[in-house]
Design an enzyme around this catalytic site. Structure first.
Site, PDB file in Angstrom:
ATOM      1  N   SER A   1       4.220  -7.186  -5.121  1.00  0.00           N
ATOM      2  CA  SER A   1       3.937  -6.249  -4.029  1.00  0.00           C
ATOM      3  C   SER A   1       4.835  -5.020  -4.080  1.00  0.00           C
ATOM      4  CB  SER A   1       4.121  -6.967  -2.689  1.00  0.00           C
ATOM      5  OG  SER A   1       5.379  -7.606  -2.686  1.00  0.00           O
TER       6      SER A   1
ATOM      7  N   THR B   1       7.186  -6.052   1.207  1.00  0.00           N
ATOM      8  CA  THR B   1       7.857  -4.836   0.756  1.00  0.00           C
ATOM      9  C   THR B   1       9.341  -5.124   0.612  1.00  0.00           C
ATOM     10  OG1 THR B   1       6.308  -3.397   1.860  1.00  0.00           O
ATOM     11  CG2 THR B   1       8.540  -2.566   1.638  1.00  0.00           C
TER      12      THR B   1
ATOM     13  N   THR C   1       7.050  -0.219  -2.025  1.00  0.00           N
ATOM     14  CA  THR C   1       5.967  -1.209  -1.988  1.00  0.00           C
ATOM     15  C   THR C   1       4.744  -0.733  -2.766  1.00  0.00           C
ATOM     16  OG1 THR C   1       4.641  -2.566  -0.470  1.00  0.00           O
ATOM     17  CG2 THR C   1       4.871  -0.259   0.093  1.00  0.00           C
TER      18      THR C   1
ATOM     19  N   ARG D   1      -5.072   4.792   0.918  1.00  0.00           N
ATOM     20  CA  ARG D   1      -4.388   4.253   2.100  1.00  0.00           C
ATOM     21  C   ARG D   1      -2.864   4.305   1.898  1.00  0.00           C
ATOM     22  NH1 ARG D   1      -0.514  -0.028   3.055  1.00  0.00           N
ATOM     23  NH2 ARG D   1      -0.822  -0.830   5.142  1.00  0.00           N
ATOM     24  N   VAL D   2      -2.183   4.843   2.885  1.00  0.00           N
ATOM     25  CA  VAL D   2      -0.716   4.885   2.845  1.00  0.00           C
ATOM     26  C   VAL D   2      -0.200   4.036   3.996  1.00  0.00           C
ATOM     27  CG1 VAL D   2       1.303   6.386   3.102  1.00  0.00           C
ATOM     28  CG2 VAL D   2      -0.678   7.156   1.757  1.00  0.00           C
ATOM     29  N   GLY D   3       0.777   3.191   3.719  1.00  0.00           N
ATOM     30  CA  GLY D   3       1.321   2.305   4.751  1.00  0.00           C
ATOM     31  C   GLY D   3       2.533   2.897   5.444  1.00  0.00           C
ATOM     32  N   ASP D   4       3.282   2.025   6.089  1.00  0.00           N
ATOM     33  CA  ASP D   4       4.472   2.449   6.831  1.00  0.00           C
ATOM     34  C   ASP D   4       5.664   2.767   5.927  1.00  0.00           C
ATOM     35  OD1 ASP D   4       4.460  -0.352   6.158  1.00  0.00           O
ATOM     36  OD2 ASP D   4       6.323  -0.516   7.305  1.00  0.00           O
TER      37      ASP D   4
ATOM     38  N   THR E   1       8.872  -4.562   7.095  1.00  0.00           N
ATOM     39  CA  THR E   1       7.911  -5.087   6.126  1.00  0.00           C
ATOM     40  C   THR E   1       6.795  -5.769   6.909  1.00  0.00           C
ATOM     41  OG1 THR E   1       7.601  -6.631   4.273  1.00  0.00           O
ATOM     42  CG2 THR E   1       9.271  -7.211   5.864  1.00  0.00           C
ATOM     43  N   GLY E   2       5.628  -5.868   6.305  1.00  0.00           N
ATOM     44  CA  GLY E   2       4.496  -6.475   7.003  1.00  0.00           C
ATOM     45  C   GLY E   2       3.321  -5.524   7.030  1.00  0.00           C
TER      46      GLY E   2
ATOM     47  N   GLY F   1       1.662  -2.588   7.545  1.00  0.00           N
ATOM     48  CA  GLY F   1       2.073  -1.211   7.809  1.00  0.00           C
ATOM     49  C   GLY F   1       1.123  -0.443   8.695  1.00  0.00           C
TER      50      GLY F   1
HETATM   51  C1  SD4 Z   1       2.375  -1.821   3.791  1.00  0.00           C
HETATM   52  N1  SD4 Z   1       4.408  -2.637   4.807  1.00  0.00           N
HETATM   53  O1  SD4 Z   1       2.003  -1.080   2.903  1.00  0.00           O
HETATM   54  C2  SD4 Z   1       3.652  -2.611   3.592  1.00  0.00           C
HETATM   55  C3  SD4 Z   1       3.315  -3.953   3.035  1.00  0.00           C
HETATM   56  C4  SD4 Z   1       4.282  -5.027   3.336  1.00  0.00           C
HETATM   57  O2  SD4 Z   1       4.763  -7.183   3.837  1.00  0.00           O
HETATM   58  O3  SD4 Z   1       5.434  -4.849   3.578  1.00  0.00           O
HETATM   59  N2  SD4 Z   1       3.872  -6.229   3.487  1.00  0.00           N
HETATM   60  O4  SD4 Z   1       1.753  -1.998   4.822  1.00  0.00           O
END
Ligand code: SD4
Length: 301
Positions: free
Chosen positions: A49, A154, A172, A182-185, A205-206, A208
């Protein structure tokens, strides 16, 4: 005071923390330490990841997000949806140090990376190729984002150096099979990471798509500013996310925090992160020793 010290998300944060400690204990900066720590995870093909060996998007392309923040100068750099570059955190640092901007995205982030000497790399491994083929076999809907074990995790890192300065990094490949673009947090200052050198640092993390709706890392640092311990601030941030987005807690989120004085903490949503197979772990390193801790979990907002 426990300094220098470092904290990172997940059990694979342990080798990253060891690499950071080597730098910190020789008097190196927290900025160098978090970059080096992130590179360790980015280079590891077994972490599916982050960086090289990260899971691809719905089109089978690995798109990487990363950001770095330097407390000493209150500055940051980020890249989003970067393709074909192995160490996105180092490109994020170059954005911070060599441009007037904070974030570069997509094809032009790649162009910048190559112009700065970044190496064009195939980020796929046999494992991710096979996983993508299996994904394509079980779905004819590439636009649907699934959230399963393979697409979490992440690496977020917060470090405090011997001079008392903080830095954070977050890198990540995002969610596996995500929509292209797509862009995450993770690359967003305030969401995936935040540093205020007078207060503390945090990273998340998680999921986003949920984390960025509550600016989780910013909230955690502001919690510490209001006098909360790092653990209290993390619990407060997760509780806020669960309160604002009650129907989305199954998708999981977690955060880590490191205060200016070296105190540290973490928290995670219960659902999504506390199944036996997916305990929320984070690594902490100080005085040449790295330890793993689990939880705490927040059940509701
Ligand atoms: C995201 N936060 O792109 C990241 C993915 C991640 O645990 O951390 N997952 O959403």
């Amino acid at each position: 005071m426990n300094l220098p010290c470092v904290i990172a998300t997940w059990s694979f944060g342990a080798p990253a923390c060891r690499a950071a400690l080597e730098i910190l204990e020789e008097g190196g900066s927290s900025l160098d330490a978090v970059e080096r720590a992130a590179n360790v995870t980015e280079d590891d093909p077994d972490v599916t990841s982050v960086g090289y060996g990260g899971m691809p998007n719905a089109d089978g392309i690995v798109e990487l997000d990363a950001a770095i923040m330097d407390g000493r100068r209150h500055t940051a750099g980020a890249v989003a949806a970067l393709t074909g570059i192995r160490r996105p955190i180092s490109i994020a640092r170059l954005v911070m140090e060599r441009t007037r901007h904070c974030m570069l995205a997509g094809g032009n982030a790649r162009r910048f990376a190559l112009a700065q000497g970044g190496e064009d790399t195939d980020l796929h491994t046999d494992r991710t190729r096979a996983a993508y083929a299996a994904y394509r076999e079980r779905t004819d809907q590439p636009a649907v984002v699934h959230f399963d074990d393979e697409n979490h995790d992440t690496i977020g890192i917060c470090a405090l150096d011997a001079d008392g300065h903080l830095a954070a990094a977050c890198t990540t490949s995002g969610l596996a099979w995500k929509l292209p673009g797509r862009v995450g947090d993770s690359p967003i200052v305030g969401s995936g990471l935040y540093v205020d050198d007078e207060i503390g640092a945090a990273s998340a993390t998680g999921n986003g798509d949920e984390i960025m709706k509550v600016c989780l890392s910013y909230r955690v640092v502001m919690g510490m500013e209001r006098g909360m311990t790092p653990t209290e601030a993390c619990r407060d941030g997760i509780a806020y996310l669960l309160r604002k987005r009650p129907d989305h807690q199954a998708q999981g989120a977690a955060c880590i925090a490191l205060r200016k004085d070296g105190a540290w903490g973490a928290a995670a949503t219960q659902i999504g992160f506390d199944e036996m197979s997916r305990r929320w772990q984070h690594a902490y390193g100080a005085r040449s020793v790295v330890t793993l801790s689990e939880g705490p979990y927040v059940a509701r907002g």
